[in-house]
Design a protein around this motif. Structure first.
Motif, PDB file in Angstrom:
ATOM      1  N   ALA A  74       1.300  -1.460   0.462  1.00  0.00           N
ATOM      2  CA  ALA A  74      -0.114   0.093  -0.525  1.00  0.00           C
ATOM      3  C   ALA A  74       1.010   1.353   0.026  1.00  0.00           C
ATOM      4  O   ALA A  74       1.934   1.199   0.848  1.00  0.00           O
ATOM      5  CB  ALA A  74      -0.913  -0.561   1.154  1.00  0.00           C
ATOM      6  N   ASN A 126       1.450   4.949   0.437  1.00  0.00           N
ATOM      7  CA  ASN A 126       0.322   6.429   0.993  1.00  0.00           C
ATOM      8  C   ASN A 126       1.216   7.421   0.304  1.00  0.00           C
ATOM      9  O   ASN A 126       0.585   8.281  -0.609  1.00  0.00           O
ATOM     10  CB  ASN A 126       0.988   6.676   2.295  1.00  0.00           C
ATOM     11  N   GLU A 127       2.218   6.899   0.140  1.00  0.00           N
ATOM     12  CA  GLU A 127       3.442   8.490  -0.670  1.00  0.00           C
ATOM     13  C   GLU A 127       3.604   7.629  -1.977  1.00  0.00           C
ATOM     14  O   GLU A 127       5.555   6.768  -2.305  1.00  0.00           O
ATOM     15  CB  GLU A 127       4.586   8.782   0.214  1.00  0.00           C
ATOM     16  N   TYR A 185       7.961   5.467  -2.644  1.00  0.00           N
ATOM     17  CA  TYR A 185       8.318   4.550  -2.992  1.00  0.00           C
ATOM     18  C   TYR A 185       9.384   4.022  -4.209  1.00  0.00           C
ATOM     19  O   TYR A 185      10.027   3.486  -4.309  1.00  0.00           O
ATOM     20  CB  TYR A 185       6.557   3.479  -2.896  1.00  0.00           C
TER      21      TYR A 185
END
Length: 167
Positions: free
Chosen positions: A54, A56-57, A61
């Motif tokens: 997952a 978020n940013e 990544y």
């Protein structure tokens, strides 16, 4: 984890962040073609995964993946430079064919990747033993360490190689 059932997750990442990633890499490598290749490699790696974490940013990544690829790229460049330098010392008759040179550079890159993560002395002990064929007592004298230390370093290097090769 996000299962990669369809490629649309990666497609979205690609369309939203590819230009940004290429620009970041271009600033770091100074070459737009190399930056484009490295950015493409990031997305190819993502395509090879069954799951994506997952994010978020997503840019953080992608930047982390790109950083690892950039390190690999620079390491390979250094290997290629060292190889070309060693070739200059050979006579024309001893220079391997271009195909052999590619195979040798690939093998050197695999060995380098295999040994990355080892402490410098452990790596040096391994290389002196396996590449130069030096016996442990001579390695111990050359490095100014005990025979026991050389044996322990060699055991550590072999364990590391085994773990990397066997996953």
């Amino acid at each position: 984890m996000i299962p990669l059932i369809a490629d649309n997750t990666i497609h979205t990442l690609y369309t939203d962040h590819n230009v940004w990633l290429r620009n970041v890499l271009r600033r770091r490598v100074g070459c737009s073609e190399t930056a484009a290749d490295l950015a493409q490699d990031v997305f190819v790696r993502l395509l090879g995964r069954q799951y994506l974490p997952a994010m978020n940013e997503p840019r953080a990544y992608l930047a982390t993946l790109a950083h690892g690829l950039l390190i690999d790229h620079r390491r390979r460049q250094a290997l290629e430079s060292a190889w070309l330098e060693s070739l200059s010392a050979l006579s024309e008759d001893d220079v391997p064919s271009p195909e052999e040179q590619v195979l040798i550079i690939d093998a050197l890159a695999r060995i380098d990747a295999l040994l990355s993560g080892l402490k410098p002395r452990v790596k040096e002990v391994f290389l002196l033993s396996r590449l130069d064929g030096k016996p442990y007592p001579i390695i111990a004298r050359a490095l100014g360490v005990s025979l026991s230390t050389v044996e322990k370093d060699m055991a550590q290097a072999l364990r590391h190689c085994y773990q990397v090769l066997m996953g």
